[in-house]
Design an enzyme around this catalytic site. Structure first.
Site, PDB file in Angstrom:
ATOM      1  N   VAL A  65       0.830  -1.208   0.000  1.00 40.09           N
ATOM      2  CA  VAL A  65       0.000   0.000   0.000  1.00 40.09           C
ATOM      3  C   VAL A  65       0.867   1.261   0.000  1.00 40.09           C
ATOM      4  O   VAL A  65       0.569   2.216  -0.717  1.00 40.09           O
ATOM      5  CB  VAL A  65      -0.980  -0.005   1.193  1.00 40.09           C
ATOM      6  CG1 VAL A  65      -1.691   1.333   1.338  1.00 40.09           C
ATOM      7  CG2 VAL A  65      -1.993  -1.139   1.032  1.00 40.09           C
ATOM      8  N   GLU A  66       1.930   1.253   0.762  1.00 42.84           N
ATOM      9  CA  GLU A  66       2.766   2.448   0.878  1.00 42.84           C
ATOM     10  C   GLU A  66       3.540   2.761  -0.399  1.00 42.84           C
ATOM     11  O   GLU A  66       3.649   3.914  -0.782  1.00 42.84           O
ATOM     12  CB  GLU A  66       3.752   2.311   2.047  1.00 42.84           C
ATOM     13  CG  GLU A  66       3.112   2.407   3.415  1.00 42.84           C
ATOM     14  CD  GLU A  66       2.738   3.820   3.822  1.00 42.84           C
ATOM     15  OE1 GLU A  66       2.903   4.762   3.038  1.00 42.84           O
ATOM     16  OE2 GLU A  66       2.261   3.978   4.960  1.00 42.84           O
TER      17      GLU A  66
END
Length: 195
Positions: A65-66
């Site tokens: 996600v990051e």
């Protein structure tokens, strides 16, 4: 007699074709999902999961996600690397891990996958300990900052009886949802690799 046999064979053939189609769709979907939810840092994830007593699927989800597994990713706010660590936070983590001065930390180390994953995992463990093992609260703090979360937990409107009832930042709410969904995907797709 020949006609019922023929109908039975047609039904059997249709069932076999349907089963093959379903099985094929499952495997195609799995292949597509592994292209989306990649795991290029499996060894680093496993090593740090053991070191910091974290679920490997959580680490993989945060990385996904990051940064979408891009070690050189830099956010508009300046967060760096696979687990998107702010330089100030990286310097603080460095001082906690090494006992050395924050000023000795070289920001460029945040784009090194091994360093970034180790720092991100240390920070996740720190946040999990700070918030009594509550994964959701740790993720909120990872995204919005522990200062914001502490203010929200102290605000009776947002946290009646000290329990967070809503996340004031829509971005953080989406972030937590994405992490939890990605974690499920990693657990499903890489059960053997992340156990």
């Amino acid at each position: 007699m020949a006609k019922p046999k023929r109908i039975a064979l047609l039904i059997l053939a249709a069932l076999v074709v349907t089963a093959c189609f379903i099985a094929g769709a499952y495997f195609v979907d799995r292949i597509v999902q592994t292209k989306i939810y990649k795991l290029p840092y499996s060894r680093e994830i496993q090593d740090n999961a053991k070191t910091y007593d974290l679920p490997p699927s959580l680490i993989a989800a945060v990385i996904h996600v990051e940064s979408h597994n891009r070690p050189d990713a830099v956010s508009p706010k300046g967060a760096m690397g696979l687990m998107q660590i702010m330089p100030e936070t990286g310097a603080w983590i460095y001082s906690k891990i090494t006992g050395e001065e924050e000023a000795d930390f070289k920001t460029r180390r945040l784009v090194d996958p091994e360093t970034n994953i180790a720092f991100g995992c240390w920070y996740l463990r720190y946040l999990l300990d700070k918030y009594q093992g509550d994964t959701k609260l740790a993720l909120i703090a990872y995204n919005a900052g522990p200062g914001n979360l502490d203010k929200w937990l102290a605000d009776a409107e947002i946290s009646p009886q000290g329990t967070l009832s809503r996340i004031p930042f829509a971005e953080t709410e989406r972030y937590v949802d994405k992490i939890l969904q990605a974690r499920e995907m990693y657990e499903t797709l890489y059960e053997k690799d992340l156990s």
